[in-house]
Motif scaffolding. Structure first.
Motif, PDB file in Angstrom:
ATOM      1  N   UNK A 177       0.814  -1.215   0.000  1.00  0.00           N
ATOM      2  CA  UNK A 177       0.000   0.000   0.000  1.00  0.00           C
ATOM      3  C   UNK A 177       0.849   1.267   0.000  1.00  0.00           C
ATOM      4  N   UNK A 178       1.892   1.369   0.838  1.00  0.00           N
ATOM      5  CA  UNK A 178       2.741   2.566   0.740  1.00  0.00           C
ATOM      6  C   UNK A 178       3.407   2.709  -0.632  1.00  0.00           C
ATOM      7  N   UNK A 179       3.806   1.597  -1.218  1.00  0.00           N
ATOM      8  CA  UNK A 179       4.416   1.646  -2.547  1.00  0.00           C
ATOM      9  C   UNK A 179       3.393   2.092  -3.600  1.00  0.00           C
ATOM     10  N   UNK A 222      -1.246   8.693  -4.387  1.00  0.00           N
ATOM     11  CA  UNK A 222      -2.552   8.554  -3.733  1.00  0.00           C
ATOM     12  C   UNK A 222      -2.570   9.062  -2.301  1.00  0.00           C
ATOM     13  N   UNK A 223      -1.417   9.287  -1.701  1.00  0.00           N
ATOM     14  CA  UNK A 223      -1.359   9.886  -0.377  1.00  0.00           C
ATOM     15  C   UNK A 223      -1.788   8.993   0.771  1.00  0.00           C
ATOM     16  N   UNK A 229      -3.935   2.890   4.924  1.00  0.00           N
ATOM     17  CA  UNK A 229      -5.202   2.165   4.871  1.00  0.00           C
ATOM     18  C   UNK A 229      -5.365   1.211   6.062  1.00  0.00           C
ATOM     19  N   UNK A 230      -4.326   0.452   6.388  1.00  0.00           N
ATOM     20  CA  UNK A 230      -4.431  -0.529   7.478  1.00  0.00           C
ATOM     21  C   UNK A 230      -4.754   0.145   8.804  1.00  0.00           C
TER      22      UNK A 230
END
Length: 187
Positions: free
Chosen positions: A138-140, A147-148, A154-155
């Protein structure tokens, strides 16, 4: 055709089938995961039934629909729906599920997992997918698509316990979908 060439063709055909079956199993797993996420969002999280789809869709779209859905959910209206962002979120989620399903099917095939061992492996795989997604994927993805925070975090936004349960459900559902294909060793 020599017996070696025939065997190579059979192995390639079997591997191709593994990829297809894995993708389908991953989509099934992603749907089970999404339904849990949506029920959690509508019930104990109070953020709105469709918010998880908008959250995922914010990878490519403005997060305003996600925020509006969360505001509606917190105000007691759980079913704020906008078609486009919902479809984008669902498609992204199913594509990622298919990718993880393919990887799992290859592991299942190579390790010759069956029955309860397959289901246990699915549970463990779901936990691994949780960790990889939360702290790497997700960070990648957020960096690649600019997308910030909604994607990067998200987690934590969903809550780590819920996010972990969602992913374990993904792994078990994917494994369950693979069960019929492990009987004759074609997946």
């Amino acid at each position: 055709m020599s017996s070696t060439t025939s065997t190579q063709v059979e192995i390639k055909a079997g591997f191709g089938r593994t990829l297809i079956v894995g993708a389908v199993a991953g989509v099934i797993g992603s749907l089970v995961m999404a339904m849990f996420a949506m029920m959690a969002a509508a019930t104990y999280q109070h953020t709105g039934f469709f918010t998880p789809l908008y959250h995922i869709g914010s990878l490519l779209l403005d997060p305003s629909t996600m925020m509006a859905s969360m505001e509606q959910g917190m105000a007691g209206s759980n079913f704020y729906f906008v078609f486009g962002p919902a479809v984008v979120g669902a498609l992204i989620h199913m594509m990622v599920g298919a990718m993880y399903g393919v990887l799992f099917a290859v592991i299942v095939r190579m390790a010759k997992l069956r029955g309860m061992m397959l289901l246990l492996a699915g549970m463990i795989y779901g936990a691994v997918v949780f960790a990889v997604s939360a702290w790497v994927g997700l960070p990648l993805a957020a960096t690649i698509f600019s997308a910030g925070d909604p994607i990067t975090n998200m987690a934590s936004m969903v809550g780590y316990p819920t996010f972990l349960v969602e992913h374990i459900m993904f792994g078990v559902a994917t494994a369950f979908a693979l069960l019929p294909f492990t009987r004759n060793r074609s997946a």
